[in-house]
Design a protein around this motif. Structure first.
Motif, PDB file in Angstrom:
ATOM      1  N   ASN A 170      22.811   2.029  18.993  1.00 32.90           N
ATOM      2  CA  ASN A 170      23.911   1.132  18.653  1.00 32.90           C
ATOM      3  C   ASN A 170      25.157   1.336  19.504  1.00 32.90           C
ATOM      4  OD1 ASN A 170      22.593   2.187  15.737  1.00 32.90           O
ATOM      5  ND2 ASN A 170      22.540  -0.015  16.106  1.00 32.90           N
ATOM      6  N   GLY A 171      25.082   2.266  20.457  1.00 34.34           N
ATOM      7  CA  GLY A 171      26.228   2.526  21.315  1.00 34.34           C
ATOM      8  C   GLY A 171      27.169   3.570  20.762  1.00 34.34           C
ATOM      9  N   GLU A 172      26.734   4.280  19.719  1.00 38.11           N
ATOM     10  CA  GLU A 172      27.534   5.359  19.149  1.00 38.11           C
ATOM     11  C   GLU A 172      27.246   6.651  19.906  1.00 38.11           C
ATOM     12  OE1 GLU A 172      26.697   3.479  14.705  1.00 38.11           O
ATOM     13  OE2 GLU A 172      25.975   5.479  15.257  1.00 38.11           O
ATOM     14  N   ALA A 173      28.259   7.478  20.109  1.00 39.69           N
ATOM     15  CA  ALA A 173      28.072   8.752  20.784  1.00 39.69           C
ATOM     16  C   ALA A 173      27.203   9.660  19.933  1.00 39.69           C
ATOM     17  CB  ALA A 173      29.417   9.415  21.070  1.00 39.69           C
ATOM     18  N   ILE A 174      26.140  10.187  20.519  1.00 37.12           N
ATOM     19  CA  ILE A 174      25.221  11.060  19.788  1.00 37.12           C
ATOM     20  C   ILE A 174      25.928  12.373  19.435  1.00 37.12           C
ATOM     21  CG2 ILE A 174      23.086  12.407  19.971  1.00 37.12           C
ATOM     22  CD1 ILE A 174      21.951  10.189  21.702  1.00 37.12           C
ATOM     23  N   GLY A 175      25.790  12.768  18.173  1.00 33.54           N
ATOM     24  CA  GLY A 175      26.401  14.015  17.734  1.00 33.54           C
ATOM     25  C   GLY A 175      27.751  13.833  17.081  1.00 33.54           C
ATOM     26  N   HIS A 188      30.478   4.414  10.166  1.00 35.25           N
ATOM     27  CA  HIS A 188      29.576   3.577   9.379  1.00 35.25           C
ATOM     28  C   HIS A 188      28.473   4.418   8.728  1.00 35.25           C
ATOM     29  CE1 HIS A 188      31.382  -0.168  10.328  1.00 35.25           C
ATOM     30  NE2 HIS A 188      31.130  -0.095  11.613  1.00 35.25           N
ATOM     31  N   LEU A 189      27.686   5.091   9.548  1.00 36.35           N
ATOM     32  CA  LEU A 189      26.573   5.857   9.003  1.00 36.35           C
ATOM     33  C   LEU A 189      26.037   6.777  10.088  1.00 36.35           C
ATOM     34  CD1 LEU A 189      24.970   5.995   6.325  1.00 36.35           C
ATOM     35  CD2 LEU A 189      23.267   4.540   7.395  1.00 36.35           C
ATOM     36  N   LEU A 202      22.760  -1.204   5.506  1.00 39.56           N
ATOM     37  CA  LEU A 202      21.534  -1.910   5.145  1.00 39.56           C
ATOM     38  C   LEU A 202      20.740  -2.300   6.382  1.00 39.56           C
ATOM     39  CD1 LEU A 202      22.895  -4.232   2.294  1.00 39.56           C
ATOM     40  CD2 LEU A 202      21.397  -2.236   2.041  1.00 39.56           C
ATOM     41  N   MET A 203      21.433  -2.718   7.451  1.00 41.38           N
ATOM     42  CA  MET A 203      20.752  -3.100   8.686  1.00 41.38           C
ATOM     43  C   MET A 203      20.013  -1.904   9.284  1.00 41.38           C
ATOM     44  SD  MET A 203      23.787  -5.511  10.269  1.00 41.38           S
ATOM     45  CE  MET A 203      22.899  -6.373  11.562  1.00 41.38           C
ATOM     46  N   LEU A 204      20.657  -0.741   9.269  1.00 40.49           N
ATOM     47  CA  LEU A 204      20.042   0.460   9.827  1.00 40.49           C
ATOM     48  C   LEU A 204      18.869   0.941   8.975  1.00 40.49           C
ATOM     49  CD1 LEU A 204      23.224   2.496  10.848  1.00 40.49           C
ATOM     50  CD2 LEU A 204      21.749   1.115  12.322  1.00 40.49           C
ATOM     51  N   GLU A 205      18.956   0.719   7.674  1.00 37.71           N
ATOM     52  CA  GLU A 205      17.893   1.166   6.780  1.00 37.71           C
ATOM     53  C   GLU A 205      16.665   0.265   6.840  1.00 37.71           C
ATOM     54  OE1 GLU A 205      19.795   1.254   3.004  1.00 37.71           O
ATOM     55  OE2 GLU A 205      20.559   3.293   3.226  1.00 37.71           O
ATOM     56  N   ARG A 206      16.886  -1.037   7.063  1.00 33.71           N
ATOM     57  CA  ARG A 206      15.792  -2.002   6.941  1.00 33.71           C
ATOM     58  C   ARG A 206      15.205  -2.466   8.267  1.00 33.71           C
ATOM     59  NH1 ARG A 206      18.105  -6.155   2.267  1.00 33.71           N
ATOM     60  NH2 ARG A 206      18.677  -4.551   0.723  1.00 33.71           N
ATOM     61  N   SER A 207      15.888  -2.233   9.371  1.00 29.29           N
ATOM     62  CA  SER A 207      15.440  -2.814  10.638  1.00 29.29           C
ATOM     63  C   SER A 207      15.523  -1.826  11.789  1.00 29.29           C
ATOM     64  CB  SER A 207      16.288  -4.050  10.989  1.00 29.29           C
ATOM     65  OG  SER A 207      16.260  -5.003   9.951  1.00 29.29           O
ATOM     66  N   PRO A 208      14.578  -1.918  12.733  1.00 27.81           N
ATOM     67  CA  PRO A 208      14.664  -1.081  13.942  1.00 27.81           C
ATOM     68  C   PRO A 208      15.860  -1.486  14.781  1.00 27.81           C
ATOM     69  CG  PRO A 208      12.954  -2.738  14.184  1.00 27.81           C
ATOM     70  CD  PRO A 208      13.423  -2.832  12.759  1.00 27.81           C
ATOM     71  N   GLN A 209      16.374  -0.556  15.571  1.00 23.83           N
ATOM     72  CA  GLN A 209      17.536  -0.811  16.416  1.00 23.83           C
ATOM     73  C   GLN A 209      17.216  -0.662  17.904  1.00 23.83           C
ATOM     74  OE1 GLN A 209      20.629  -1.737  14.859  1.00 23.83           O
ATOM     75  NE2 GLN A 209      19.154  -1.885  13.159  1.00 23.83           N
ATOM     76  N   GLY A 210      15.982  -0.322  18.246  1.00 24.03           N
ATOM     77  CA  GLY A 210      15.621  -0.148  19.641  1.00 24.03           C
ATOM     78  C   GLY A 210      15.850   1.269  20.132  1.00 24.03           C
ATOM     79  N   ARG A 211      15.805   1.442  21.434  1.00 22.86           N
ATOM     80  CA  ARG A 211      15.917   2.762  22.059  1.00 22.86           C
ATOM     81  C   ARG A 211      17.373   3.197  22.184  1.00 22.86           C
ATOM     82  NH1 ARG A 211      12.063  -0.222  24.373  1.00 22.86           N
ATOM     83  NH2 ARG A 211       9.977   0.678  24.589  1.00 22.86           N
ATOM     84  N   ASN A 212      17.538   4.512  22.369  1.00 23.86           N
ATOM     85  CA  ASN A 212      18.852   5.034  22.723  1.00 23.86           C
ATOM     86  C   ASN A 212      19.322   4.370  24.011  1.00 23.86           C
ATOM     87  OD1 ASN A 212      18.707   6.749  20.540  1.00 23.86           O
ATOM     88  ND2 ASN A 212      18.393   8.610  21.743  1.00 23.86           N
ATOM     89  N   LEU A 213      20.614   4.099  24.105  1.00 21.97           N
ATOM     90  CA  LEU A 213      21.136   3.480  25.324  1.00 21.97           C
ATOM     91  C   LEU A 213      21.046   4.435  26.504  1.00 21.97           C
ATOM     92  CD1 LEU A 213      24.293   1.554  24.052  1.00 21.97           C
ATOM     93  CD2 LEU A 213      22.006   0.664  24.530  1.00 21.97           C
ATOM     94  N   ASN A 214      21.310   5.694  26.241  1.00 15.09           N
ATOM     95  CA  ASN A 214      21.220   6.731  27.269  1.00 15.09           C
ATOM     96  C   ASN A 214      21.196   8.086  26.568  1.00 15.09           C
ATOM     97  OD1 ASN A 214      24.072   7.465  26.749  1.00 15.09           O
ATOM     98  ND2 ASN A 214      24.526   5.542  27.804  1.00 15.09           N
ATOM     99  N   ASN A 215      21.279   9.161  27.323  1.00 18.15           N
ATOM    100  CA  ASN A 215      21.205  10.496  26.726  1.00 18.15           C
ATOM    101  C   ASN A 215      22.390  10.815  25.822  1.00 18.15           C
ATOM    102  OD1 ASN A 215      18.770  11.055  28.007  1.00 18.15           O
ATOM    103  ND2 ASN A 215      19.757  11.956  29.804  1.00 18.15           N
ATOM    104  N   GLY A 216      23.485  10.089  25.988  1.00 19.76           N
ATOM    105  CA  GLY A 216      24.676  10.395  25.201  1.00 19.76           C
ATOM    106  C   GLY A 216      24.978   9.405  24.111  1.00 19.76           C
ATOM    107  N   GLU A 217      24.202   8.294  24.042  1.00 21.60           N
ATOM    108  CA  GLU A 217      24.488   7.255  23.050  1.00 21.60           C
ATOM    109  C   GLU A 217      23.217   6.834  22.334  1.00 21.60           C
ATOM    110  OE1 GLU A 217      28.056   4.510  24.573  1.00 21.60           O
ATOM    111  OE2 GLU A 217      26.375   4.598  25.973  1.00 21.60           O
ATOM    112  N   ASN A 218      23.349   6.621  21.034  1.00 19.24           N
ATOM    113  CA  ASN A 218      22.214   6.156  20.250  1.00 19.24           C
ATOM    114  C   ASN A 218      21.976   4.663  20.485  1.00 19.24           C
ATOM    115  OD1 ASN A 218      23.991   4.674  18.645  1.00 19.24           O
ATOM    116  ND2 ASN A 218      24.012   6.164  16.983  1.00 19.24           N
TER     117      ASN A 218
END
Length: 213
Positions: free
Chosen positions: A189-194, A199-200, A171-187
């Motif tokens: 929220n700090g999750e590894a891209i790819g 969670h989702l 619900l948080m991801l659907e309703r609210s912005p989370q800001g920029r990617n942390l870096n080229n490898g992380e979204n």
């Protein structure tokens, strides 16, 4: 003496019936007695603190100390104190679990670009306090604060913990912005891209913003 004892017991009972206590610093925490348990030893417990913006008396300041081990309630308090000092943040509820930080905050900003920038500040603030393996999720939707508070009553061994956190994060991801990617490898929220996150992996809101900034 018996009357005094009864009065004390009644007071304790009344306090124990409330999940969150309010101190003079406008902090509500998921435990009884003090603002938070500075000597928290149970690694199964989550930490929850709600902090409301209020002017600090002249000469008074609060600083955070490097976290060793991680006292989750102390960590939640540290994050909340910093957040309410940020411009545009009036109220912040911070929950620290065994691997996530969930933050519900109040802001008067309504424009999508302003909300995005504040979300980025809030997320980065938490990232600077918790160990690097943590994922941080934020929301400015006031309706989701209760969801975060509900998780505060659980612990790492609660059977419904994972599903409740997963549903709230969605619900948080659907309703609210989370800001920029942390870096080229992380979204954001700090999750590894790819990688498939437990969670989702994708939401409509994330698809809208992840390539924008």
């Amino acid at each position: 003496m018996m009357l005094v004892g009864c009065g004390v017991n009644n007071k304790r009972t009344a306090e124990d019936n409330q999940l969150y206590n309010k101190s003079g610093n406008s902090i509500n925490v998921a435990q009884h007695g003090e603002n938070y348990n500075r000597n928290q030893q149970d690694n199964d417990l989550f930490g929850y603190v709600r902090q409301v913006k209020s002017p600090l008396p002249v000469g008074e300041s609060h600083s955070t100390k490097p976290i060793q081990g991680i006292n989750r309630e102390q960590t939640a308090d540290d994050i909340a104190r910093i957040l309410v000092m940020l411009p545009g943040i009036e109220d912040a509820s911070v929950l620290v679990t065994d691997q996530e930080v969930l933050i519900a905050y109040l802001t008067n900003e309504k424009r999508s670009d302003e909300r995005f920038e504040i979300a980025d500040q809030v997320k980065k603030t938490a990232m600077n306090v918790v160990p690097r393996w943590y994922h941080v999720y934020v929301t400015d939707d006031p309706n989701l604060r209760q969801n975060v508070e509900n998780i505060a009553s659980m612990n790492a061994r609660s059977t419904s913990k994972d599903k409740t956190v997963r549903d709230t994060v969605k619900l948080m991801l659907e309703r609210s912005p989370q800001g920029r990617n942390l870096n080229n490898g992380e979204n954001p929220n700090g999750e590894a891209i790819g990688e498939k996150n437990h969670h989702l992996d994708r939401t409509n809101y994330r698809q809208q913003f992840e390539n924008k900034k």
